[in-house]
Design an enzyme around this catalytic site. Structure first.
Site, short mmCIF file in Angstrom:
data_model
loop_
_atom_site.label_atom_id
_atom_site.label_comp_id
_atom_site.label_asym_id
_atom_site.label_seq_id
_atom_site.Cartn_x
_atom_site.Cartn_y
_atom_site.Cartn_z
CG HIS A 180 -45.17 6.58 25.46
ND1 HIS A 180 -46.45 6.20 25.83
CD2 HIS A 180 -44.99 6.14 24.21
CE1 HIS A 180 -46.99 5.54 24.83
NE2 HIS A 180 -46.13 5.49 23.83
NE ARG A 216 -39.24 13.49 16.85
CZ ARG A 216 -39.25 12.35 17.52
NH1 ARG A 216 -39.20 11.21 16.90
NH2 ARG A 216 -39.30 12.35 18.83
CG MET A 261 -41.21 0.59 14.92
SD MET A 261 -40.78 0.71 13.21
CE MET A 261 -40.29 2.40 13.09
CB CYS A 282 -75.70 17.63 2.19
SG CYS A 282 -76.88 16.50 1.47
CD GLU A 317 -80.95 10.67 -0.93
OE1 GLU A 317 -80.26 10.52 0.08
OE2 GLU A 317 -82.03 11.28 -0.91
N GLY A 327 -76.23 13.18 -1.59
CA GLY A 327 -76.35 12.60 -0.25
C GLY A 327 -75.42 11.41 -0.22
CB THR A 328 -71.74 11.14 0.05
OG1 THR A 328 -71.62 11.94 1.22
CG2 THR A 328 -71.42 11.95 -1.18
CG ASN A 329 -74.19 10.05 5.04
OD1 ASN A 329 -73.00 10.21 4.77
ND2 ASN A 329 -74.81 10.73 5.96
CG ASP A 330 -79.55 7.39 1.91
OD1 ASP A 330 -79.61 6.22 2.34
OD2 ASP A 330 -80.25 8.32 2.37
CB SER A 367 -77.65 18.50 -2.49
OG SER A 367 -76.88 18.29 -1.33
CE1 TYR A 421 -74.02 22.58 -0.63
CE2 TYR A 421 -74.35 23.70 -2.74
CZ TYR A 421 -74.82 22.88 -1.72
OH TYR A 421 -76.08 22.35 -1.78
NE ARG A 466 -83.47 14.94 4.20
CZ ARG A 466 -82.69 14.06 4.83
NH1 ARG A 466 -81.71 13.47 4.19
NH2 ARG A 466 -82.90 13.79 6.08
N GLY A 509 -41.52 6.11 19.80
CA GLY A 509 -41.54 5.01 20.77
C GLY A 509 -42.21 3.75 20.28
NE ARG A 532 -79.64 14.82 8.29
CZ ARG A 532 -78.58 15.30 8.91
NH1 ARG A 532 -78.71 16.10 9.94
NH2 ARG A 532 -77.37 14.97 8.52
NE ARG A 537 -30.93 6.95 17.23
CZ ARG A 537 -30.81 8.27 17.11
NH1 ARG A 537 -29.79 8.78 16.46
NH2 ARG A 537 -31.72 9.05 17.63
CE LYS A 550 -34.90 7.83 15.39
NZ LYS A 550 -35.09 6.55 16.10
P1 ADP Z 1 -36.84 6.93 19.31
O1 ADP Z 1 -37.16 6.89 17.86
O2 ADP Z 1 -37.72 6.09 20.13
O3 ADP Z 1 -36.68 8.33 19.80
P2 ADP Z 1 -33.97 6.80 19.11
O4 ADP Z 1 -33.38 5.95 18.06
O5 ADP Z 1 -34.02 8.26 18.86
O6 ADP Z 1 -35.41 6.23 19.46
O7 ADP Z 1 -33.17 6.52 20.43
C1 ADP Z 1 -33.63 6.92 21.67
C2 ADP Z 1 -32.57 7.66 22.41
O8 ADP Z 1 -31.39 6.89 22.51
C3 ADP Z 1 -32.12 8.94 21.73
O9 ADP Z 1 -32.90 10.02 22.10
C4 ADP Z 1 -30.75 9.12 22.27
O10 ADP Z 1 -30.78 9.85 23.46
C5 ADP Z 1 -30.28 7.73 22.52
N1 ADP Z 1 -29.33 7.38 21.47
C6 ADP Z 1 -29.57 6.84 20.26
N2 ADP Z 1 -28.44 6.71 19.56
C7 ADP Z 1 -27.44 7.17 20.33
C8 ADP Z 1 -26.03 7.31 20.16
N3 ADP Z 1 -25.42 6.95 19.05
N4 ADP Z 1 -25.34 7.84 21.18
C9 ADP Z 1 -25.95 8.22 22.31
N5 ADP Z 1 -27.27 8.11 22.53
C10 ADP Z 1 -28.02 7.59 21.56
MG MG Z 2 -80.48 10.30 2.17
MG MG Z 3 -35.48 9.66 19.13
#
Ligand code: ADP
Ligand code: MG
Ligand code: MG
Length: 881
Positions: free
Chosen positions: A459, A343, A110, A834, A748, A769-772, A767, A854, A621, A108, A565, A99, A29
């Site tokens: 989510h 991202r 953290m 294998c 093996e 036989g990585t399991n064994d 060949s 292979y 085999r 989501g 086999r 953030r 981010k």
């Molecule tokens: P996550 O990683 O869970 O997406 P973010 O840090 O991106 O969390 O925050 C979630 C949402 O909060 C963002 O999509 C944005 O809409 C809102 N947000 C974060 N920072 C700001 C900011 N400085 N101003 C306005 N909205 C924000």
């Molecule tokens: Mg075997």
């Molecule tokens: Mg975000």
């Protein structure tokens, strides 16, 4: 590179101290915000506290590293200057967001806190500045909710109850309809709830709020859902998270404001068009949390055409700049567009393939890059089943198609139940109003997910796509009555444990278990695979025991069979009696009688397989597993066998008991059978060679390779190979035709590795036989390791289950030694693998580097192996230049 002991990186006014490439230091981010700032895009000013600061913070027992806070203060001053307001000021207050942002995005998982800096005094300043009391109190109650939840651990529900009650009293449906005075009236009760639940007062001082928020974000790296997510995605524990402190912009300032998420292409299909959602008069969390149903992004085009046009332009620019599809978060404040995040977008496998191929066409990337772009494991999704188009299904309702593939399972309403039932071996569908990050384990356990609420960027949708689970969201016809153990879909009542089917590609929700069929792979996939095949050095064969598997593997591009086999052929219902007689027979006569019955069956199987693999090598085999695996255990079955053999039951039972082994894995199996009971192997060789000769006479090209299992001594191989050649010669003479035959060995046992130079005198190929070999190297029984292996992985003794990902330190080292010694004796020695590892990308990269010829894996993993092998070759090239 970044300076030492620099913990805080400013981005403001078109200048960024960090770089987009410093993801490790700034988190994804922070790196994105720095890059967008440097590109001159409108990003609210802010700063990033580095992941290094976070790691030092943990190392020092949760204390800020020296200089971090001071550096933050300096950065804050610059941010204040840029915005023209002051943090904590009662007349012109700056509000901040704090953030989280790790190196790899963990959507989501953290925490984030918005609107930091509000209290009863600063809120007055905000009212004066904005001339909008409704907006100010809306921000304030949002702040208390978010801070209360994230930082102080008050359940969301506690705040929701207060909000719901207010909505009811006011007679409105959504938050945005609540008036300023109603919102103001929420503040005291919400703070009261915090005090009640936590026993602590809600902090009013902005600096306390800021510090506590930063602490909470640091701490959120260790919360359960983040830990679970990292386990599922193989993200190391020690990376830590960066923290972004950023000036707020406000999407909740009225009808000319709002917040949204867009993807530069459709993350489900990869199709190129602006895909996303917008929510008017709202703040960021509302979209992601699925609290209100957002509008399609085209709504923005209608509501604010200039903003929409600017957004389209920004999207194109970012995509071109990063050379990849972007997932962008933005906010509109009074008609002005602000960018908050970009991202590389998470996408389904079909989308990944299509985007990679189309971007080559658009000149954005080259074919190497395209091959590197698609996660090999992800391809698995493409091979997933879809609903049989011929089938008659009862569609109960439709939601949004959030993650493709079809799935059926028994209905469960909680994540815990999903995990429990899955462990009991059942297939379940997780049915919820919406999912939250706590549900991650349950989502993983389920075949698929349906939610009643939420949009395509909720989510549930994002996480399901990441996990490759089929998912339908926003199914409005779904009403869940969890307490009473049922849900209603339209008119239909479905109880817990009843079957439903979903199609994550169309959004359909269907009654019962619909029949599924294989997916159609499409031209983009074929194109990508063609490119991959051009880059890889490793051959890719398949493990196939039946003509059906062989057929499937050919379709997926297997270049032969690396492991056929033969024991599976013995288990077939119509054969097992003869097989049992063969094993139990003490005298030559009944054994030979049984073998004569089995011979034509085996020959038929080999013929079918050789025909499918015409022109390609097929490694067969000879019989490997302990014989008692075939034997009857129940008295009744023993009786049946005795009758079949026309012998007394008592005699058969004694014989069966005599064959019992206390450690069969290390017992009478593999070539040890060939030594004690040559008849069985001889019959197998005869079947293989007759099949091969007869096909050759028909004009079909065959390349049989006979593989002797569990060899540890040269002499073993000499004896067995002697028998093989004797039988093969006899068959070829009798049929009057010759076929090329190779005789090689499985490697093996560690002993075989250590004398590989000696074994290579007789073996025409190896060949692994990585399991064994994993079992025998680690002294670990795969079938008995379930009790402790998870604990080993959890406690970091092992990084991965060594039966899934090759243990390179030990087994890998043995492979390397064996290759080296084997090729000392026989430089042209063909070496393959294998075991299950033959289809696992990290292991494949190792096999590539170890110069194997292979890998061989199950048919469904063949495309994965082809792609992984190409990536390994490209990466090695990249490392060398
Ligand atoms: P996550 O990683 O869970 O997406 P973010 O840090 O991106 O969390 O925050 C979630 C949402 O909060 C963002 O999509 C944005 O809409 C809102 N947000 C974060 N920072 C700001 C900011 N400085 N101003 C306005 N909205 C924000
Ligand atoms: Mg075997
Ligand atoms: Mg975000």
């Amino acid at each position: 590179m970044a300076a030492k002991n620099k913990y805080v990186y400013l981005f403001a006014n078109g200048v960024a101290e960090g770089k987009g490439a410093w993801r490790d230091l700034l988190g994804g981010k922070g790196a994105g915000l720095a890059e967008m700032t440097a590109l001159g895009m409108r990003v609210p000013p802010g700063c990033t506290i580095s992941t290094e600061a976070c790691r030092n913070y943990y190392a020092a027992g949760n204390r800020y590293p020296e200089g971090m806070w001071d550096a933050l203060m300096v950065a804050l001053q610059k941010i204040e200057q840029a915005v023209g307001v002051v943090f904590g000021d009662r007349r012109r207050p700056l509000l901040l967001s704090v953030r989280s942002g790790a190196r790899e995005s963990m959507p989501g998982m953290m925490d984030t806190v918005l609107n930091i800096g509000l209290n009863d005094e600063t809120v007055q300043g905000l009212i004066q500045m904005s001339d909008n009391p409704r907006f100010a109190y809306d921000s304030y109650r949002r702040f208390i909710t978010m801070f209360g939840n994230v930082v102080m651990g008050v359940p969301h529900k506690a705040f929701e109850e207060i909000l719901e009650a207010a909505k009811k009293r006011a007679g409105v449906r959504t938050d945005s309809e609540l008036s300023a005075s109603v919102l103001q009236g929420l503040i005291a009760p919400m703070k009261g709830r915090v005090q009640e639940i936590t026993g602590r007062a809600f902090p009013n001082r902005p600096w306390d709020q800021l510090r506590m928020s930063i602490d909470a974000v640091f701490a959120s790296w260790h919360n359960d859902r983040a830990v679970a997510y990292r386990h599922l995605h193989g993200i190391p524990e020690d990376w830590g998270t960066a923290v972004n402190v950023q000036a707020m912009v406000f999407g909740n300032r009225g009808e000319d404001s709002g917040t949204g998420v867009v993807f530069t292409r459709d993350p489900s299909t990869g199709e190129k068009y602006l895909y996303g959602e917008f929510l008017q008069n709202a703040q960021g969390e509302d979209v992601v949390a699925g609290i209100r149903d957002p509008q399609h992004i085209s709504a923005l085009r209608r509501l604010m055409p200039q903003v929409y046009d600017e957004l389209v332009e920004v999207c194109q620019r970012l995509e071109r700049h990063f050379g990849d599809m972007q997932d962008i978060e933005f906010t509109v404040q009074e008609g002005t567009l602000y960018l908050l995040q970009t991202r590389n977008a998470k996408r389904t496998a079909p989308a990944a393939v299509r985007v990679a191929v189309e971007m080559v066409g658009e000149g954005l990337i080259d074919t190497r890059e395209a091959v590197l772009r698609v996660e090999p494991e992800q391809i698995d999704q493409l091979l997933h089943p879809m609903i049989d188009p011929q089938a008659e299904v009862t569609v109960l309702a439709r939601g949004l198609p959030a993650s493709p593939g079809a799935a059926s399972g028994r209905v469960v309403f909680t994540a815990e139940e999903a995990v429990r039932r899955r462990e009991g071996g059942e297939r379940v569908l997780l049915v919820r109003n919406e999912t939250s990050p706590e549900d991650i384990r349950g989502m993983h356990a389920a075949q698929g997910i349906i939610t009643a609420r939420g949009g395509m960027t909720s989510h549930a949708a994002v996480v399901a796509r990441g996990l490759g689970k089929s998912c339908v969201v926003g199914c409005r016809a779904l009403v869940i009555n969890e307490g009473s153990g049922y849900c209603r879909i339209g008119e239909q009542v479905i109880h817990a444990s009843e079957f439903l089917t979903i199609d994550g590609s169309t959004g359909a929700v269907m009654l019962g278990q619909a029949p599924l069929v294989e997916a159609d792979l499409g031209k983009d996939f074929t194109q990508l695979m063609e490119w991959a095949d051009g880059y890889r050095k490793l051959g890719v064969r398949c493990n196939a025991d039946t003509p059906q598997d062989a057929e499937l593997a050919r379709k997926f591009g297997a270049e032969g069979i690396g492991l056929c086999r033969t024991e599976h052929m013995f288990f077939a219902e119509d054969r097992i009696m003869a097989v049992r007689q063969m094993i139990v027979a003490e005298a030559d006569e009944p054994r030979r009688e049984a073998l004569e019955q089995i011979l034509p069956m085996q020959k038929g199987d080999f013929k079918a397989i050789f025909r499918i693999m015409a022109g390609l090598p097929v490694t067969v085999r000879l019989l490997d597993p302990p014989l008692h695996e075939f034997l009857p255990q129940a008295l009744e079955e023993i009786g049946e066998l005795a009758a079949y053999m026309r012998r007394p039951a008592r005699e058969v039972r004694t014989r069966v008991e005599k064959m019992h082994e206390s450690n069969p894995m290390l017992g009478h199996r593999g070539c040890r059978l060939g030594i004690t009971t040559p008849d069985i192997y001889n019959m197998q060789v005869q079947a293989i060679m007759e099949a091969a000769c007869e096909l050759k006479l028909e004009g079909v090209e065959v390349q049989p390779e006979i593989m002797v299992p569990l060899v540890g001594h040269l002499k073993e191989l000499e004896i067995v190979k002697g028998h093989i050649h004797a039988v093969a010669e006899q068959v070829m003479r009798q049929k009057g035709i010759r076929v090329p035959l190779l005789v090689g060995t499985m490697i093996e046992l560690p002993r075989a590795v250590l004398i590989a130079d000696v074994i290579a005198r007789e073996a025409e190929f190896f060949s692994y036989g990585t399991n064994d070999l994993t079992q025998t190297t680690l002294g670990l029984s795969r079938d008995d390791s379930g009790m402790f292996l998870p604990a080993y992985v959890e406690q970091g003794i092992l990084e991965y289950d060594p039966f899934v990902v090759l243990d390179q330190e030990s087994v890998g080292e043995l492979i390397r030694i064996g290759v080296e010694r084997g090729r000392q004796t026989r430089p042209e020695l063909k070496v393959g693998i294998c075991g299950e590892h033959g289809g696992e990308p990290r292991s494949i990269a190792f096999f590539h580097r170890t110069n194997l010829d292979y890998v061989s894996c199950s048919p469904f993993r063949v495309p994965i192996a082809r792609l992984a092998a190409a990536q390994a070759a490209l990466q090695q090239e990249g490392d060398q230049t």
